[in-house]
Design a protein around this motif. Structure first.
Motif, mmCIF file in Angstrom:
data_model
loop_
_atom_site.group_PDB
_atom_site.id
_atom_site.type_symbol
_atom_site.label_atom_id
_atom_site.label_comp_id
_atom_site.label_asym_id
_atom_site.label_seq_id
_atom_site.Cartn_x
_atom_site.Cartn_y
_atom_site.Cartn_z
ATOM 1 N N GLY A 110 69.240 48.063 18.892
ATOM 2 C CA GLY A 110 68.461 49.154 18.312
ATOM 3 C C GLY A 110 68.157 48.941 16.844
ATOM 4 N N GLN A 111 69.126 48.417 16.079
ATOM 5 C CA GLN A 111 68.886 48.151 14.660
ATOM 6 C C GLN A 111 67.790 47.108 14.474
ATOM 7 N N ALA A 112 67.758 46.108 15.350
ATOM 8 C CA ALA A 112 66.711 45.086 15.268
ATOM 9 C C ALA A 112 65.339 45.708 15.508
ATOM 10 N N VAL A 113 65.244 46.580 16.501
ATOM 11 C CA VAL A 113 63.970 47.248 16.785
ATOM 12 C C VAL A 113 63.545 48.092 15.592
ATOM 13 N N ARG A 114 64.487 48.827 14.992
ATOM 14 C CA ARG A 114 64.157 49.666 13.839
ATOM 15 C C ARG A 114 63.681 48.814 12.660
ATOM 16 N N SER A 115 64.322 47.649 12.448
ATOM 17 C CA SER A 115 63.965 46.791 11.315
ATOM 18 C C SER A 115 62.544 46.267 11.422
ATOM 19 N N SER A 120 59.869 55.137 15.225
ATOM 20 C CA SER A 120 59.376 55.663 16.506
ATOM 21 C C SER A 120 59.688 54.716 17.654
ATOM 22 N N LYS A 121 59.496 53.409 17.430
ATOM 23 C CA LYS A 121 59.819 52.434 18.476
ATOM 24 C C LYS A 121 61.328 52.368 18.692
ATOM 25 N N TYR A 122 62.086 52.572 17.620
ATOM 26 C CA TYR A 122 63.546 52.591 17.754
ATOM 27 C C TYR A 122 63.981 53.712 18.686
ATOM 28 N N ARG A 123 63.360 54.870 18.558
ATOM 29 C CA ARG A 123 63.720 55.996 19.427
ATOM 30 C C ARG A 123 63.344 55.705 20.879
ATOM 31 N N LEU A 124 62.195 55.066 21.098
ATOM 32 C CA LEU A 124 61.817 54.691 22.464
ATOM 33 C C LEU A 124 62.803 53.673 23.033
ATOM 34 N N CYS A 125 63.197 52.729 22.200
ATOM 35 C CA CYS A 125 64.167 51.724 22.628
ATOM 36 C C CYS A 125 65.495 52.381 22.980
ATOM 37 N N SER A 126 65.949 53.308 22.144
ATOM 38 C CA SER A 126 67.212 53.993 22.406
ATOM 39 C C SER A 126 67.148 54.767 23.716
ATOM 40 N N LEU A 127 66.008 55.424 23.965
ATOM 41 C CA LEU A 127 65.841 56.148 25.217
ATOM 42 C C LEU A 127 65.946 55.196 26.400
ATOM 43 N N ALA A 128 65.261 54.047 26.314
ATOM 44 C CA ALA A 128 65.309 53.075 27.409
ATOM 45 C C ALA A 128 66.731 52.553 27.611
ATOM 46 N N GLN A 129 67.436 52.290 26.511
ATOM 47 C CA GLN A 129 68.800 51.788 26.614
ATOM 48 C C GLN A 129 69.733 52.798 27.271
ATOM 49 N N SER A 418 64.495 49.063 33.588
ATOM 50 C CA SER A 418 65.032 48.476 32.359
ATOM 51 C C SER A 418 64.477 47.090 32.027
ATOM 52 N N PHE A 419 64.008 46.331 33.020
ATOM 53 C CA PHE A 419 63.635 44.941 32.767
ATOM 54 C C PHE A 419 62.484 44.829 31.775
ATOM 55 N N TRP A 420 61.392 45.535 32.018
ATOM 56 C CA TRP A 420 60.225 45.358 31.150
ATOM 57 C C TRP A 420 60.465 45.796 29.713
ATOM 58 N N PRO A 421 60.930 47.017 29.452
ATOM 59 C CA PRO A 421 61.052 47.414 28.048
ATOM 60 C C PRO A 421 62.104 46.626 27.281
ATOM 61 N N TYR A 425 59.245 43.655 26.621
ATOM 62 C CA TYR A 425 58.350 44.312 25.656
ATOM 63 C C TYR A 425 58.877 44.272 24.225
ATOM 64 N N PHE A 426 60.066 44.795 23.985
ATOM 65 C CA PHE A 426 60.569 44.871 22.616
ATOM 66 C C PHE A 426 60.811 43.496 21.994
ATOM 67 N N PRO A 427 61.393 42.503 22.714
ATOM 68 C CA PRO A 427 61.518 41.174 22.105
ATOM 69 C C PRO A 427 60.175 40.569 21.707
ATOM 70 N N ILE A 428 59.149 40.726 22.559
ATOM 71 C CA ILE A 428 57.834 40.177 22.235
ATOM 72 C C ILE A 428 57.226 40.888 21.032
ATOM 73 N N GLN A 429 57.317 42.215 21.010
ATOM 74 C CA GLN A 429 56.748 42.969 19.893
ATOM 75 C C GLN A 429 57.455 42.652 18.578
ATOM 76 N N MET A 430 58.781 42.536 18.615
ATOM 77 C CA MET A 430 59.522 42.210 17.390
ATOM 78 C C MET A 430 59.172 40.810 16.896
ATOM 79 N N TYR A 431 59.084 39.872 17.832
ATOM 80 C CA TYR A 431 58.765 38.504 17.426
ATOM 81 C C TYR A 431 57.379 38.438 16.794
#
Length: 483
Positions: A110-115, A120-129, A418-421, A425-431
């Motif tokens: 989650g911290q990586a997504v927030r960084s 907003s994406k961090y909250r979506l990530c937390s929800l998915a997790q 859980s697989f897609w997000p 999704y999040f690894p590709i968007q962060m990269y």
């Protein structure tokens, strides 16, 4: 950034060791003031293998049976390649920017997504997790209950014959499992359960190996079963509609077998800072995913060869095997013990999140902050809030499991959701955010094509699993015995 309390604790530890004659203590701290990490390529690879191999391996023979000799192994390899590729992207997001000492460490996914992607994406990530974590704890309740019932049925078949009407109550087993989890959940934090995690890891390898060995023995016994290039035959094994839905569901089962990305950053945070963590983590991901894929391929392919189109959803509880009955019992005991520990691994983050939020929201509430010594002079404490809230959570997951006690369908749904997000999704968007990838460039285009393709597959898998749940619910009566 690291909190002042964490930095102070690290400095105190260093000072104490300095006073004891172990140098100035500076070599005992990391670049952020925390205790120096000692993880290596070997330990990270082992963590990944332990995190990936689990109850999902039990459904792979059924998944291959739906897809057949051609598509089944191809899908397994495709999920493996996608998981490895996206894990490599995620490894580069551990630091912002990547590289030794070149930016702050992200201690959690989650911290990586927030960084990289913002609040907003961090909250979506937390929800998915957290949806994933809740789903896994429900799935583990179901799986454990079925395995406990399988032990009783195995002994019944052994004494009364394979055609006997042997029944077992899933509901009773779920109540027993919930009672154990209520007790374990009262431990203040996850650090008290390190021994349970080790036992769980050993158990997962044990029952997976038992299933693999029994499949090999059945094939060696010369039993001929029906297999095909395309899997279950339309008009013979299934209807055309069933073929479509079960194909979709099998995608979810395979996806569930590869969901470990949500703990990848946490594993990477155990690695030494030199060589660079992202370099070591990429190698560990390749070793871990390759080893797991080889094991999955053996279990899935050999399971299909042993059972053919009649492969059960769980090949240790579906009674494709009857003998040796004691080995079936051992395998199911290993499943139950593994999932007792695995349940705590996945529910502890939920506990910590809710408790931290509640105590921050009501800082003056005595009920939320009270810690009572269980035994005079003991370091173990009990919290009224922890007792009420964690007990309520365990009871709720057990109730949901009672309503939906369907192993394959639930695993498929968890994997699909859980697989897609979390894996794609999040690894590709962060990269892409880190690399500042230009919109509509070749890299941007093909990465988005990959992401949307995985989203489409996940939606198909979710649809197949939901349809399977709806179908299974027809005629099912909760709280009654099932055979």
């Amino acid at each position: 950034m690291v909190s002042e309390r964490q930095q102070a604790a690290g400095k105190v530890a260093a000072f104490n060791l300095t006073e004891a004659g172990f140098g100035d203590g500076s070599d005992l701290l990391d670049d952020d003031g925390r205790e120096r990490r000692t993880g290596t390529l070997v330990t990270a690879s082992a963590h990944i293998i332990t995190a990936v191999i689990g109850s999902s391996v039990l459904s792979l023979a059924w998944a291959i049976a739906q897809l057949g000799w051609v598509i089944g192994p191809v899908v397994l390899l495709a999920f493996s390649a996608i998981t490895w590729f996206c894990s490599s992207l995620l490894a580069d997001c551990y630091r912002a920017p990547p590289g030794p000492g070149q930016g702050k460490r992200n201690y959690t996914y989650g911290q990586a997504v927030r960084s990289y992607l913002g609040e907003s994406k961090y909250r979506l990530c937390s929800l998915a997790q957290y949806v994933n974590l809740v789903g896994v704890t429900i799935g583990y309740t179901i799986t454990t209950a079925i395995s406990m019932g399988a032990i009783k049925r195995s002994n019944c078949f052994h004494s009364r014959g394979h055609g006997a009407d042997c029944e077992a109550s899933n509901t009773t087993n779920m109540i027993i499992f919930a009672g154990i989890q209520i007790l374990l959940s009262q431990l203040p934090n996850f650090h008290k359960l390190w021994w349970l995690s080790i036992v769980a890891a050993v158990m997962s390898l044990a029952y997976s190996s038992i299933g693999l060995g029994l499949s090999i023995a059945k094939i060696a016994g010369g039993v001929h079963v029906k297999t095909s290039l395309t899997g279950a035959a339309v008009g013979v094994d299934v209807t055309a509609a069933e073929k479509v839905w079960k194909t979709f569901q099998s995608l979810g089962d395979i996806a569930f077998a590869y969901t470990y990305s949500n703990v990848l950053i946490e594993i990477q945070d155990t690695l030494r800072s030199s060589p660079p963590e992202n370099v070591v983590m990429k190698k560990a991901s390749f070793i871990g995913v390759s080893t797991t894929t080889a094991f999955y391929m053996l279990c899935g392919v050999l399971g299909y060869a042993a059972f053919g189109s009649d492969a059960p959803g769980n090949f240790l509880t579906g009674f494709g095997f009857y003998d040796p009955f004691w080995l079936i019992d051992v395998g199911n005991v290993c499943i139950a013990v593994h999932l007792v520990g695995a349940y705590q691994v996945f529910c502890q983050p939920i506990y910590q999140f809710v408790e931290a939020w509640a105590r921050g929201r009501w800082p003056d509430c005595a009920f939320l902050h009270a810690e009572l010594a269980v035994v005079a002079g003991s370091s173990f404490t009990a919290s009224p809030f922890r007792l009420v809230w964690r007990t309520a959570y365990v009871v709720l997951t057990a109730l949901v499991a009672t309503v939906f006690p369907f192993f394959n369908d639930f695993l498929g749904l968890i994997g699909a959701v859980s697989f897609w997000p979390l894996t794609v999704y999040f690894p590709i968007q962060m990269y892409m955010a880190q690399a500042k990838t230009r919109r509509f460039s070749p890299a941007w285009t093909w990465m988005n094509v990959l992401s949307y393709a995985c989203l489409f597959v996940s939606l198909l898998a979710a649809a197949g699993s939901v349809q399977g749940l709806v179908k299974d619910l027809k005629g099912y009566k909760p709280l009654f015995k099932v055979s």
